[in-house]
Design a protein around this motif. Structure first.
Motif, PDB file in Angstrom:
ATOM      1  N   ASP A 233       0.859  -1.188   0.000  1.00 37.85           N
ATOM      2  CA  ASP A 233       0.000   0.000   0.000  1.00 37.85           C
ATOM      3  C   ASP A 233       0.892   1.234   0.000  1.00 37.85           C
ATOM      4  O   ASP A 233       1.429   1.630   1.043  1.00 37.85           O
ATOM      5  N   ALA A 235       0.116   4.258  -0.303  1.00 35.10           N
ATOM      6  CA  ALA A 235      -0.495   5.431   0.310  1.00 35.10           C
ATOM      7  C   ALA A 235      -0.268   5.489   1.812  1.00 35.10           C
ATOM      8  O   ALA A 235      -0.517   6.519   2.442  1.00 35.10           O
ATOM      9  N   GLN A 336       2.795   9.005  -4.614  1.00 37.94           N
ATOM     10  CA  GLN A 336       2.422   8.458  -3.317  1.00 37.94           C
ATOM     11  C   GLN A 336       3.651   8.380  -2.404  1.00 37.94           C
ATOM     12  O   GLN A 336       4.799   8.417  -2.864  1.00 37.94           O
TER      13      GLN A 336
END
Length: 434
Positions: A233, A235, A336
């Protein structure tokens, strides 16, 4: 015989009393004689009760001895390798209090983990091992706690020190992963190298073989599940803090198209000395549909040493990991905060000395210095689109362990962070293991 003895005693007491009491005795004197006779009767009854209790104890011991003899005879008559079944319950747990030096950070107390273990030996060569863990006290959809199977495997021993196992088991990596009870390491919290670089209590499902020799050499090898890079992930910051822990599958519906291999060597040929190394490698894409890194490979290796002469306990460890073929994947993460690192590493040196001990207690101060970088490099991307590599964090930990017997430890330490002094913290902990 007991009734006869009681009757004779009563008759003797009555006759002797009758001879002493004259016919013209007053009522008060007569009552005194009766009370004395009653007291003697109670004494005799108490003596008989004590004799009955003693007899019962002797009978119980005889029964227990007979049972033990019968059990031993049954075991002795069993065929070779068919020893009586045995089940052992084990457990460990720890609670920690952490107070950051920066007052803006909240102090907290955490029931870090509680573990119940079950080992059942079917015979002298075959056993099952299971460990079940609760983390952070409460597990629910609204809480941070977890309930997990830490280990669950069966193992068979063969000739010449060879063993084979199948199931979910700990990877033989580093010094801490297979021996991580709070009584087995210094510091309230596990060190950063064996949590951020090597995932702590890292386990995989598969098959493993191991062996040991009289010269002190032992080895492990296996084919198991591996990591799932599609779980990354970008983010969130989880991958920056613990790269491999963020893509660990833990045996939970684990993708298994790409399997991994591991191997480890350890040598204990000199009393008190351990020298070892390990390696783990496997693809992490699993042919996932529309995933840009199906050819990515995770590789992690370590080298470690521990020496315990007298009251000293000295250890060192270096670990390095890489994730290859991430260029295309990181292009999808542009903008990100946490792309996939191509390399990460860490090492530590630790020394401890037992300054005082007796039959019940011991006090061991320790000092540990560690340096680690969870994103030391990234794969190349077009200029201006990438994220800069991290600087290494350096942590010095000074503390002590106070052992109570063999199974309980009280801990205290202070940790100083070089790069981010706001992380400086004071820790207290209590742990047990049996």
């Amino acid at each position: 015989m007991k009734k006869t003895l009681l009757a004779q005693a009563l008759c003797a007491s009555f006759l002797s009393t009758s001879l002493v009491v004259p016919a013209f005795a007053g009522e008060a004197e007569l009552m005194q004689k009766i009370e004395k006779l009653a007291a003697e009767l109670e004494s005799i009854k108490a003596e008989l009760a004590a004799n009955r209790q003693q007899t019962a104890k002797v009978e119980q011991k005889q029964e227990a001895l007979a049972s033990t003899v019968a059990s031993s005879a049954a075991t002795a008559s069993a065929s070779p390798g068919q020893a009586a079944a045995a089940t052992v319950i084990s457990s460990y747990g720890e609670i920690a209090y952490t107070r950051p030096r920066d007052a803006s950070n909240q102090a907290q107390t955490d029931v870090a983990r509680a573990v119940i273990g079950i080992t059942h030996r079917f015979d002298s060569k075959t056993k099952m091992v299971g460990e079940f863990e609760w983390e952070h006290a409460i597990a629910s959809k609204d809480d941070n706690g977890e309930v997990e199977v830490e280990q669950l495997y069966v193992e068979r021993e063969f000739e010449n020190g060879l063993r084979a196992k199948a199931g979910l088991f700990l990877m033989p990596v580093g010094l801490l992963n297979t021996s991580h009870e709070p009584t087995a390491y210094f510091g309230v919290h596990r060190n950063f190298i064996e949590t951020a670089i090597i995932p702590t209590t890292w386990r995989e499902a598969g098959f493993g073989v191991s062996g040991n020799y009289e010269n002190g050499l032992s080895w492990d090898a296996g084919l198991t599940t591996g990591f799932d890079l599609s779980k990354w992930d970008a983010a969130k910051t989880d991958g920056r803090e613990k790269p491999l822990a963020s893509i660990h599958q833990e045996g939970q519906l684990a993708k298994s198209r790409d399997l991994s291999v591991h191997g480890a060597l350890n040598w204990r040929g000199i009393p008190g000395l351990l020298l070892g190394a390990s390696v783990f490698s496997g693809k992490a894409g699993h042919g996932t549909t529309d995933f840009a890194a199906n050819d990515a490979r995770v590789t992690l290796w370590d080298a470690h040493a521990r020496y315990t002469p007298g009251n000293w306990d000295l250890s060192a460890l270096y670990a390095r990991g890489t994730i290859s073929n991430t260029e295309a994947l990181n292009l999808t993460f542009v903008g990100q905060v946490t792309p996939v690192p191509s390399a990460f590493f860490g090492w530590y040196l630790q020394g401890a000395y037992k300054v005082w001990s007796n039959t019940d207690y011991s006090l061991t101060p320790f000092l540990r210095y560690e340096e680690f970088n969870t994103a030391s490099s990234y794969s190349a991307v077009p200029q201006g689109l990438g994220v800069a590599a991290s600087d290494a964090e350096k942590v010095t930990t000074l503390g002590a362990s106070f052992r109570i017997g063999e199974g309980v430890v009280l801990k205290a330490d202070f940790q100083k962070f070089k790069r981010d002094s706001g992380m400086d913290r004071f820790n207290l902990g209590v742990g047990y293991s049996f």
